[in-house]
Scaffold this active site. Structure first.
Site, PDB file in Angstrom:
ATOM      1  N   PRO A  99      25.795 -22.568  -6.922  1.00  0.00           N
ATOM      2  CG  PRO A  99      26.901 -21.423  -6.047  1.00  0.00           C
ATOM      3  CD  PRO A  99      26.049 -21.560  -6.862  1.00  0.00           C
ATOM      4  CE  LYS A 127      26.642 -32.239 -11.593  1.00  0.00           C
ATOM      5  NZ  LYS A 127      27.538 -32.409 -10.145  1.00  0.00           N
ATOM      6  CE1 TYR A 179      26.870 -28.291  -1.496  1.00  0.00           C
ATOM      7  CE2 TYR A 179      28.343 -30.352  -0.726  1.00  0.00           C
ATOM      8  CZ  TYR A 179      28.075 -29.049  -1.627  1.00  0.00           C
ATOM      9  OH  TYR A 179      29.035 -29.233  -2.716  1.00  0.00           O
TER      10      TYR A 179
HETATM   11  C1  LIG Z   1      31.514 -15.961  -8.155  1.00  0.00           C
HETATM   12  C2  LIG Z   1      31.030 -17.181  -8.939  1.00  0.00           C
HETATM   13  C3  LIG Z   1      31.595 -18.486  -8.011  1.00  0.00           C
HETATM   14  C4  LIG Z   1      31.104 -19.358  -8.663  1.00  0.00           C
HETATM   15  N1  LIG Z   1      31.468 -21.093  -8.007  1.00  0.00           N
HETATM   16  C5  LIG Z   1      31.103 -22.164  -8.881  1.00  0.00           C
HETATM   17  C6  LIG Z   1      31.087 -23.603  -7.645  1.00  0.00           C
HETATM   18  O1  LIG Z   1      32.254 -23.191  -6.694  1.00  0.00           O
HETATM   19  N2  LIG Z   1      31.614 -24.341  -8.262  1.00  0.00           N
HETATM   20  C7  LIG Z   1      30.579 -24.233  -9.605  1.00  0.00           C
HETATM   21  O2  LIG Z   1      30.621 -25.607 -10.432  1.00  0.00           O
HETATM   22  N3  LIG Z   1      30.856 -23.437 -10.762  1.00  0.00           N
HETATM   23  C8  LIG Z   1      31.085 -22.329 -10.094  1.00  0.00           C
HETATM   24  N4  LIG Z   1      30.840 -21.073 -10.428  1.00  0.00           N
HETATM   25  C9  LIG Z   1      30.632 -21.119 -12.002  1.00  0.00           C
HETATM   26  C10 LIG Z   1      31.791 -22.051 -13.013  1.00  0.00           C
HETATM   27  O3  LIG Z   1      32.580 -20.197 -12.249  1.00  0.00           O
HETATM   28  C11 LIG Z   1      31.344 -21.067 -13.978  1.00  0.00           C
HETATM   29  O4  LIG Z   1      30.132 -22.245 -14.613  1.00  0.00           O
HETATM   30  C12 LIG Z   1      32.518 -21.255 -15.121  1.00  0.00           C
HETATM   31  O5  LIG Z   1      32.993 -20.219 -15.014  1.00  0.00           O
HETATM   32  C13 LIG Z   1      31.509 -21.247 -16.148  1.00  0.00           C
HETATM   33  O6  LIG Z   1      32.860 -21.328 -17.527  1.00  0.00           O
HETATM   34  P1  LIG Z   1      32.555 -20.175 -18.877  1.00  0.00           P
HETATM   35  O7  LIG Z   1      33.820 -20.951 -19.247  1.00  0.00           O
HETATM   36  O8  LIG Z   1      31.300 -21.230 -19.552  1.00  0.00           O
HETATM   37  O9  LIG Z   1      32.597 -19.094 -18.627  1.00  0.00           O
HETATM   38  P2  LIG Z   1      33.154 -18.262 -17.733  1.00  0.00           P
HETATM   39  O10 LIG Z   1      33.852 -18.649 -17.000  1.00  0.00           O
HETATM   40  O11 LIG Z   1      32.220 -16.722 -17.294  1.00  0.00           O
HETATM   41  O12 LIG Z   1      34.133 -17.695 -19.530  1.00  0.00           O
HETATM   42  C14 LIG Z   1      33.202 -16.200 -20.337  1.00  0.00           C
HETATM   43  C15 LIG Z   1      34.419 -15.404 -20.831  1.00  0.00           C
HETATM   44  O13 LIG Z   1      33.875 -14.412 -21.892  1.00  0.00           O
HETATM   45  C16 LIG Z   1      34.508 -13.765 -21.429  1.00  0.00           C
HETATM   46  N5  LIG Z   1      33.981 -12.311 -22.262  1.00  0.00           N
HETATM   47  C17 LIG Z   1      32.426 -12.449 -21.793  1.00  0.00           C
HETATM   48  N6  LIG Z   1      32.056 -11.539 -22.901  1.00  0.00           N
HETATM   49  C18 LIG Z   1      33.005 -10.907 -23.956  1.00  0.00           C
HETATM   50  C19 LIG Z   1      32.813 -10.942 -25.456  1.00  0.00           C
HETATM   51  N7  LIG Z   1      31.583  -9.496 -25.075  1.00  0.00           N
HETATM   52  N8  LIG Z   1      33.786 -10.688 -25.684  1.00  0.00           N
HETATM   53  C20 LIG Z   1      34.789 -11.058 -26.012  1.00  0.00           C
HETATM   54  N9  LIG Z   1      35.161 -12.392 -24.315  1.00  0.00           N
HETATM   55  C21 LIG Z   1      34.041 -12.011 -23.733  1.00  0.00           C
HETATM   56  C22 LIG Z   1      34.746 -13.309 -19.981  1.00  0.00           C
HETATM   57  O14 LIG Z   1      35.920 -11.907 -20.120  1.00  0.00           O
HETATM   58  C23 LIG Z   1      35.373 -14.467 -19.791  1.00  0.00           C
HETATM   59  O15 LIG Z   1      36.389 -15.042 -19.640  1.00  0.00           O
HETATM   60  C24 LIG Z   1      31.274 -19.339  -9.969  1.00  0.00           C
HETATM   61  C25 LIG Z   1      30.450 -18.424 -10.677  1.00  0.00           C
HETATM   62  C26 LIG Z   1      31.187 -17.613 -10.073  1.00  0.00           C
HETATM   63  C27 LIG Z   1      30.963 -15.976 -10.849  1.00  0.00           C
END
Ligand SMILES: Cc1cc2nc3c(=O)[nH]c(=O)nc-3n(C[C@H](O)[C@H](O)[C@H](O)COP(=O)(O)OP(=O)(O)OC[C@H]3O[C@@H](n4cnc5c(N)ncnc54)[C@H](O)[C@@H]3O)c2cc1C
Length: 393
Positions: free
Chosen positions: A293, A297, A201
């Protein structure tokens, strides 16, 4: 269709929850708006807390992460190119983190779901929820040109920051707390060996940089840039030059350059919506909270939420006790806010802020110097980075 738990979203929160519920004999259906290839292909998080890896092992999906994941016992911080080390394991009684891409985690989760006959509806359009205040919540959506309806006992919104579930909580109940940052992370993936065996970092006066990896052959690098930056303005050579400058001459000399095969800008945001339960709707993961990020977390918080929730639902179904589900929002939010604080703080000491004057910059450097010299300060960083304890009941 009728099920016990309707899960919206097949990201990490939705799929860990589905596997946890299935392992406890609770029925569920997962409804996802995209297809498997799309979700599995999204390049996102890469650092797993030890408790996340342990949960994967407990769920019987830990074989590949044990084989292919890179266990990191510490990390490096850099101030204008000068490195120092934080030894997580020594500072936290042996705890470590594991580098294993979110894409790999999703693959393991989906493979297990297929083997265990967990129902996932892909390509579901126009999800709406009803009956959340009564005893019979329902989910309606379109699937392959047909209208589908699912009755369930509870709905869990695991549909990420842009999902629909949060919007079903009335505005009079919902409290939103947000901090937007004017910068983002421009990230690349390249099939070149990482510059360093552990993450770096780097705080540089031109802005933050992170040297990370997905494997011993694949590097993941980020540089801080304005939030509205166009990634197309950053051809590979420009990116490598800026990265090496910010990492400093010692590490810059160890960076292997190569063609990037992914380049994208991720905005930074701190966001919490409260409560995480309303009537028969629960929220988990990014649907309820976002962290920058920096603290790695996001995915780990999503996993912690659903561990708590699955235990609460098990108590409800097996013991007839609603104590766990009644306390879910309060208990999850307590931990979420600690992770928000850490991610905000780690961002604040490593990034260049647009309104930063010389005084603020000196304070930032003083804080990093203090961390370098103080075991107590390093311990605070380490215990937050490897993940705060989660009492699941
Ligand atoms: C570009 C990027 C880089 C990242 N880098 C890091 C990192 O380095 N370290 C880290 O810890 N975290 C990182 N994160 C964050 C991490 O990826 C997320 O915190 C994690 O994916 C959260 O998981 P989730 O299941 O809560 O949400 P999501 O992964 O967003 O999953 C939500 C799901 O719901 C679906 N969905 C949405 N709306 C609807 C709907 N209306 N109907 C049905 N399905 C729906 C979506 O398609 C998706 O598949 C990053 C995020 C992004 C966007």
């Amino acid at each position: 269709m009728r099920t016990q738990i309707g899960i919206i979203g097949a990201g990490p929160a939705g799929m860990f929850l589905a596997l946890l519920l299935q392992s406890r004999g609770i029925e569920c259906v997962v409804i996802e708006q995209r297809n498997r290839e799309y979700v599995e292909g999204r390049v996102r998080a890469g650092v797993l807390e030890q408790s996340t890896v342990e949960l994967m092992r407990h769920l019987g999906i830990g074989e590949r992460v044990a084989r292919e994941g890179l266990v990191h016992r510490g990390t490096h911080l850099a101030i204008d190119g000068k490195l120092f080390h934080i030894d997580f394991a020594a500072l936290t009684g042996g705890k470590t983190v594991t580098v294993y891409g979110q894409q790999e985690v999703m693959r393991d989760l989906y493979d297990a779901a297929v083997q265990r006959d967990i129902a996932i509806v892909w390509d579901a359009e126009g999800v709406t929820l009803s009956g959340l205040e009564g005893d019979l919540p329902a989910i309606d959506f379109r699937h392959r040109d047909a209208l589908e309806h699912i009755d369930c006992d509870y709905v869990v919104g695991c549909d990420g920051f842009h999902g629909v579930c949060r919007k079903f909580i009335p505005a009079s109940v919902l409290n939103v707390f947000e901090r937007a940052y004017s910068f983002g992370w421009l990230g690349i993936l390249a099939d070149v060996p990482p510059a360093n065996p552990e993450l770096i970092y780097a705080n540089h006066e031109r802005g933050f940089a992170l040297a990370s990896m997905r494997s011993n052959e694949r590097s993941r690098y980020y540089i801080q840039c304005p939030q509205n930056e166009d990634a197309a303005q950053w051809p590979d050579e420009r990116f490598w030059d800026e990265l090496c400058l910010r990492l400093g001459p010692e590490i810059g000399a160890k960076v292997t350059r190569g063609p990037s095969f992914e380049k994208s800008l991720a905005p930074l945001r701190s966001f919490v919506s409260e409560p995480m339960r309303w009537g028969r709707l629960f929220l988990a993961g990014d649907a309820a909270h976002i962290v920058p990020p920096t603290g790695a977390k996001g995915v780990n918080l999503a996993v912690a939420d659903v561990r708590l929730l699955s235990t609460a639902l098990e108590q409800y179904y097996k013991q007839g006790s609603s104590r766990g589900i009644d306390n879910y929002s309060r208990r999850a939010l307590e931990r979420v806010w600690k992770a928000e604080r850490f991610s905000w703080w780690f961002t604040s000491i490593t990034h260049r802020f647009p309104d930063m004057d010389a005084f603020a910059r000196r304070l930032q450097i003083a804080e990093l110097n203090y961390i370098q010299e103080s075991r107590a300060a390093q311990q605070v960083l380490a215990e937050n980075y490897v993940g705060l304890p989660l009492e699941v009941d």
